[in-house]
Design an enzyme around this catalytic site. Structure first.
Site, PDB file in Angstrom:
ATOM      1  N   CYS A  30       3.061  11.444   6.866  1.00 28.43           N
ATOM      2  CA  CYS A  30       1.978  10.894   6.042  1.00 28.43           C
ATOM      3  C   CYS A  30       0.645  11.214   6.695  1.00 28.43           C
ATOM      4  O   CYS A  30       0.366  10.778   7.810  1.00 28.43           O
ATOM      5  CB  CYS A  30       2.129   9.385   5.874  1.00 28.43           C
ATOM      6  SG  CYS A  30       0.747   8.679   4.936  1.00 28.43           S
ATOM      7  N   LEU A  55       0.854  -1.183   0.000  1.00 26.00           N
ATOM      8  CA  LEU A  55       0.000   0.000   0.000  1.00 26.00           C
ATOM      9  C   LEU A  55       0.894   1.238   0.000  1.00 26.00           C
ATOM     10  O   LEU A  55       2.086   1.155   0.294  1.00 26.00           O
ATOM     11  CB  LEU A  55      -0.893   0.015   1.244  1.00 26.00           C
ATOM     12  CG  LEU A  55      -1.891  -1.139   1.373  1.00 26.00           C
ATOM     13  CD1 LEU A  55      -2.524  -1.122   2.762  1.00 26.00           C
ATOM     14  CD2 LEU A  55      -2.964  -1.039   0.294  1.00 26.00           C
ATOM     15  N   ALA A  56       0.293   2.391  -0.293  1.00 21.61           N
ATOM     16  CA  ALA A  56       1.093   3.616  -0.286  1.00 21.61           C
ATOM     17  C   ALA A  56       1.804   3.797   1.051  1.00 21.61           C
ATOM     18  O   ALA A  56       2.970   4.190   1.093  1.00 21.61           O
ATOM     19  CB  ALA A  56       0.211   4.827  -0.590  1.00 21.61           C
ATOM     20  N   GLU A  57       1.101   3.509   2.163  1.00 24.03           N
ATOM     21  CA  GLU A  57       1.718   3.661   3.468  1.00 24.03           C
ATOM     22  C   GLU A  57       1.269   2.558   4.425  1.00 24.03           C
ATOM     23  O   GLU A  57       0.102   2.136   4.412  1.00 24.03           O
ATOM     24  CB  GLU A  57       1.345   5.004   4.125  1.00 24.03           C
ATOM     25  CG  GLU A  57       1.623   6.225   3.278  1.00 24.03           C
ATOM     26  CD  GLU A  57       3.064   6.611   3.229  1.00 24.03           C
ATOM     27  OE1 GLU A  57       3.867   6.062   3.998  1.00 24.03           O
ATOM     28  OE2 GLU A  57       3.399   7.498   2.403  1.00 24.03           O
ATOM     29  N   THR A  58       2.194   2.130   5.262  1.00 20.20           N
ATOM     30  CA  THR A  58       1.891   1.326   6.434  1.00 20.20           C
ATOM     31  C   THR A  58       2.369   2.110   7.653  1.00 20.20           C
ATOM     32  O   THR A  58       3.519   2.541   7.694  1.00 20.20           O
ATOM     33  CB  THR A  58       2.590  -0.040   6.387  1.00 20.20           C
ATOM     34  OG1 THR A  58       2.075  -0.789   5.272  1.00 20.20           O
ATOM     35  CG2 THR A  58       2.342  -0.829   7.667  1.00 20.20           C
TER      36      THR A  58
END
Length: 262
Positions: free
Chosen positions: A72, A45-48
């Protein structure tokens, strides 16, 4: 065998499959950086986001599939959503301690969550030729903030229609590139491209609005603004500039709750 609970949350949306998905892992103590990076890569995913309790507050870090990042927004919103909904945080305000961005607050007001982030400062800049080639058109204005280029175009339609050359964007020395214009139904619209950190196009980017909000607040002469990010998933945000801070408000919904084993 280690087991870690994982939540996947769609941020800046009222419905599943909209907004920006983020994974959230609430830990008892920090894992090794290499392990967290591998988890983020596996999630793809874009961010964790990884959260660790710190007395009455929390420490927070964010990883894309390839790198740890300074800030983020959507994964911070997602982390607060998880703590409020599944960990019974006792007040309507959460304080996150970020190693790279200082103190970050999230407030809950019914279904809405509001981020309190430091505002970005932009300066006029020359546009790299690679970006003009990537988008096929020079912007009417160009700026450089702490992490990103901000390119201003004449219309929402131009922003909607871009199909940029990701390889050319990737050649520019910045975290990413924001393209923006005045909106038809909202004060301003944007898109965000960051192949430099492993995200070709981010669906909804809270951190980019720390750059966009002060810019458009000054340009439009108002401190409270409505915004829409025009990715395929789309996302809506309410933004407010208060001195050197930006308040970014949105909603979130849960998509998945699972368990990591390694």
């Amino acid at each position: 065998m280690n087991k870690i609970k994982i939540y996947q949350i769609d941020a800046f949306t009222e419905k599943v499959f909209g907004g920006n998905p983020a994974a959230v892992c609430v830990l008892n103590a920090w894992l090794e950086d290499e392990v967290m990076q591998k988890i983020a890569a596996e999630n793809n995913l874009a961010e964790t986001a990884f959260v660790v309790p710190k007395e009455n507050d929390y420490e927070l870090r964010w990883f894309t599939p390839t790198v740890e990042v300074d800030l983020c927004g959507h994964a911070t919103l997602a982390s607060a959503y998880v703590l409020f909904r599944y960990y019974n945080h006792s007040t309507d305000k959460i304080i996150f301690h970020s190693r790279r961005s200082g103190l970050l607050a999230v407030e809950k007001n019914n279904e809405e969550l509001t981020l309190d982030f430091p505002a970005d400062v932009v300066e006029v800049t020359e546009v790299p030729q690679a970006l003009i080639a990537a988008f096929g058109k020079a912007p009417v204005e160009a700026y450089r903030g702490k992490s990103d280029y901000l390119l201003i175009y004449a219309s929402q339609k131009e922003v909607e229609d871009f199909n940029p050359d990701i390889n050319l964007i990737n050649s520019v020395g910045a975290r990413g590139v924001i393209v923006s214009a005045v909106g038809y139904e909202v004060d301003f619209v944007s898109r965000f491209f960051a192949p430099q950190v492993g995200v070709n196009e981010d669906p909804v980017t809270g951190s980019a609005h720390t750059t966009l909000t002060p810019f458009w607040s000054n340009k439009l002469g108002k401190s409270r603004l409505s915004a829409r990010q025009l990715s395929q998933r789309k996302g809506d945000l309410k933004c407010e500039l208060i001195y050197d801070r930006v308040r970014i408000t949105g909603k979130a919904v849960a998509y998945l709750i699972g368990e990591i084993e390694f």
